[in-house]
Design an enzyme around this catalytic site. Structure first.
Site, PDB file in Angstrom:
ATOM      1  N   HIS A  56     -23.276  13.715  25.032  1.00  0.00           N
ATOM      2  CA  HIS A  56     -24.044  14.202  25.991  1.00  0.00           C
ATOM      3  C   HIS A  56     -23.278  15.006  27.121  1.00  0.00           C
ATOM      4  O   HIS A  56     -24.015  15.540  28.066  1.00  0.00           O
ATOM      5  CB  HIS A  56     -24.889  13.268  26.624  1.00  0.00           C
ATOM      6  CG  HIS A  56     -25.574  12.458  25.723  1.00  0.00           C
ATOM      7  ND1 HIS A  56     -26.695  12.796  24.680  1.00  0.00           N
ATOM      8  CD2 HIS A  56     -25.567  11.196  25.453  1.00  0.00           C
ATOM      9  CE1 HIS A  56     -27.108  11.841  23.895  1.00  0.00           C
ATOM     10  NE2 HIS A  56     -26.541  10.640  24.397  1.00  0.00           N
ATOM     11  N   HIS A 218     -30.939  11.869  21.528  1.00  0.00           N
ATOM     12  CA  HIS A 218     -30.235  11.541  20.453  1.00  0.00           C
ATOM     13  C   HIS A 218     -30.768  12.021  18.996  1.00  0.00           C
ATOM     14  O   HIS A 218     -30.310  11.727  17.944  1.00  0.00           O
ATOM     15  CB  HIS A 218     -30.091   9.802  20.393  1.00  0.00           C
ATOM     16  CG  HIS A 218     -29.666   9.446  21.509  1.00  0.00           C
ATOM     17  ND1 HIS A 218     -30.531   8.916  22.357  1.00  0.00           N
ATOM     18  CD2 HIS A 218     -28.442   8.867  21.966  1.00  0.00           C
ATOM     19  CE1 HIS A 218     -29.809   8.246  23.374  1.00  0.00           C
ATOM     20  NE2 HIS A 218     -28.606   8.347  23.217  1.00  0.00           N
TER      21      HIS A 218
END
Length: 333
Positions: A56, A218
């Protein structure tokens, strides 16, 4: 799938080594998977610690520095860090004033940070936790009990981090973080799926003419799988979901807005999205007090974007403007 890597198993360690080489203001403990400020936290200041699965970036390690995080705990790709990492981070940065854990609402992160808080308490470290759950797309989705934590994590870390930097106490810093989270709503759309290092195909199947509406960071499923259409229509639907849930954001409100890339979206497209967001908020009588456009909370190489709208108290804007010096966010210094 072509990626810059040596082996999938060494990917995180190799990446962290590069992070440390690029940014001498960070201390990167590769063995324990902890990133801290090289010069530590000023005596008597509260320390913010966050973390989560890697993939991320720049969240979270890219936001370690003056005015923001004191430490970050990177897990493996899309995998929560473990309590020992979090405890080591808390012990490394606690000055005696206490530690605020900033935790995205994912089952593994919540469980492990809770365990770390208990262990830290046993060691005499005071801990408060701020849970980020800003995603309005879905409730009780994959990996999550309740709403997912996404773009508002950046806002919490910046604003609460500034409060810690000016010397606010542990309870005050945590309360500010919780208020920022409560004032924030986010929504994301994916144009393509992401591919983890070492995998031979994307994490989920998304036909070229379809988009995932309400996707998680995700790659978790969203509200619906829909046909691709003009950007203004997509953004209008995203903003409709945010505004429907954000009932306190009425005419006359100020807002901090984040238009965030998911890793593979050109900045030109993100500015296009921001222009439509700004027009929609103006139509609702909302003034954008501050904004940020770019890749901040990504999903590896996913094409797509998320929008975060935070109803901005005057104190939030003041703390947002406070100096910050991190690898990925820097102003006022």
């Amino acid at each position: 799938m072509k990626k810059f890597l040596n082996t999938a198993d060494s990917f995180l360690a190799d990446s962290l080594a590069g992070l440390g080489a690029a940014h001498p203001a960070l201390r990167v403990d590769i063995e324990n998977r902890v990133v801290t400020r090289s010069e530590g936290v000023a005596d008597g200041r509260v320390a913010l610690v966050s973390g989560g699965g890697s993939g991320h970036e720049p969240l979270h390690a890219g936001f370690v520095g003056d005015g923001m995080l004191a430490a970050a705990c990177p897990g493996e790709i899309f995998t929560s860090p473990v309590p020992d990492q979090m405890l080591a981070a808390a012990a490394a940065v606690d000055t005696g004033a206490g530690v605020v854990f900033v935790v995205k609402n994912y089952t593994g992160d919540v469980m492990n940070f809770d365990m770390a808080a208990d262990l830290a308490g046993d060691d005499g470290i005071r801990v408060e936790t701020v849970l980020v759950d800003d995603d309005v797309a879905v409730q009780d989705s994959t990996f999550t009990a309740g709403r997912r934590g996404t773009g508002a994590t950046l806002l919490v870390e910046k604003i609460a981090g500034a409060a810690a930097e000016r010397g606010d106490g542990l309870g005050v810093v945590a309360d500010i973080g919780r208020r920022v989270n409560a004032a924030s709503r986010s929504f994301a759309v994916a144009l393509t799926a992401s591919t983890t290092p070492g995998a031979d195909r994307p994490g989920f199947d998304l036909p070229e003419d379809e988009i995932e509406v309400g996707v998680g960071i995700h790659g978790e499923p969203g509200r619906s799988r829909e046909k691709m259409r003009p950007a203004d229509e997509i953004v209008a639907d995203m903003m409709a979901a945010i505004l429907a849930d954000h009932r306190d954001l009425g005419s006359g409100s100020d807002a901090i807005v984040l238009v965030n890339g998911m890793g593979a979206t050109p900045l030109s497209e993100l500015y296009l999205v921001y222009g439509r967001v700004a027009a929609i908020l103006a139509d609702h009588g909302v003034t954008i007090a501050r904004n940020l456009v770019g890749d901040y909370v990504t999903s590896l190489d996913m094409a797509g974007c998320s929008i975060t709208v935070c109803k901005a108290e005057e104190s939030f804007v003041h703390l947002w403007d406070a100096p910050v010096r991190t690898p990925s966010l820097r102003w006022g210094i």
